[in-house]
Design an enzyme around this catalytic site. Structure first.
Site, short mmCIF file in Angstrom:
data_model
loop_
_atom_site.label_atom_id
_atom_site.label_comp_id
_atom_site.label_asym_id
_atom_site.label_seq_id
_atom_site.Cartn_x
_atom_site.Cartn_y
_atom_site.Cartn_z
N ARG A 23 0.83 -1.21 0.00
CA ARG A 23 0.00 0.00 0.00
C ARG A 23 0.86 1.26 0.00
O ARG A 23 0.59 2.19 -0.76
CB ARG A 23 -0.97 0.00 1.18
CG ARG A 23 -2.06 -1.05 1.05
CD ARG A 23 -2.96 -1.07 2.25
NE ARG A 23 -2.17 -1.34 3.45
CZ ARG A 23 -2.53 -1.00 4.68
NH1 ARG A 23 -3.66 -0.37 4.91
NH2 ARG A 23 -1.76 -1.30 5.71
N ASN A 41 -6.10 -2.83 1.77
CA ASN A 41 -6.05 -4.28 1.86
C ASN A 41 -7.48 -4.80 1.85
O ASN A 41 -8.39 -4.18 2.40
CB ASN A 41 -5.38 -4.73 3.15
CG ASN A 41 -3.88 -4.58 3.10
OD1 ASN A 41 -3.27 -4.50 2.04
ND2 ASN A 41 -3.26 -4.53 4.26
#
Length: 95
Positions: A23, A41
């Site tokens: 990320r 996620n």
């Protein structure tokens, strides 16, 4: 960056993509390419990102998603629906 020539796409990335800074890496790549959007996620172990920017930047973004950060192992990048408006400003990591 919210020009009228912008394209918006969503991607679901599968493989070893959680717990490997995917990320944060995605946010860095998006900033480098001048994209706005989000990354998060998913409960199934994948990562989902939605981004908007120039067509060229989006092509480069997708290419980079296939590589991922050094500790990731990307097995697939799937194009997903991305019709919802994205936030203006910095690319955001969602929890």
């Amino acid at each position: 960056m919210s020009g009228t020539d912008d394209v918006q796409r969503g991607f679901r990335i599968v493989g070893r993509v959680q717990g490997v800074f995917f990320r944060a890496w995605t946010r860095e790549v998006a900033a480098e390419l001048g994209l706005r959007g989000t990354v998060r996620n998913r409960s199934d172990g994948s990562v989902e990102t939605h981004a908007a920017g120039s067509a060229r930047a989006m092509e480069q973004f997708e290419d980079r998603l296939w590589k991922g950060p050094p500790s990731a192992r990307v097995e697939g990048v799937e194009l997903i629906d991305s019709a919802d408006p994205l936030p203006d400003g910095e690319f955001r990591i969602l929890r």
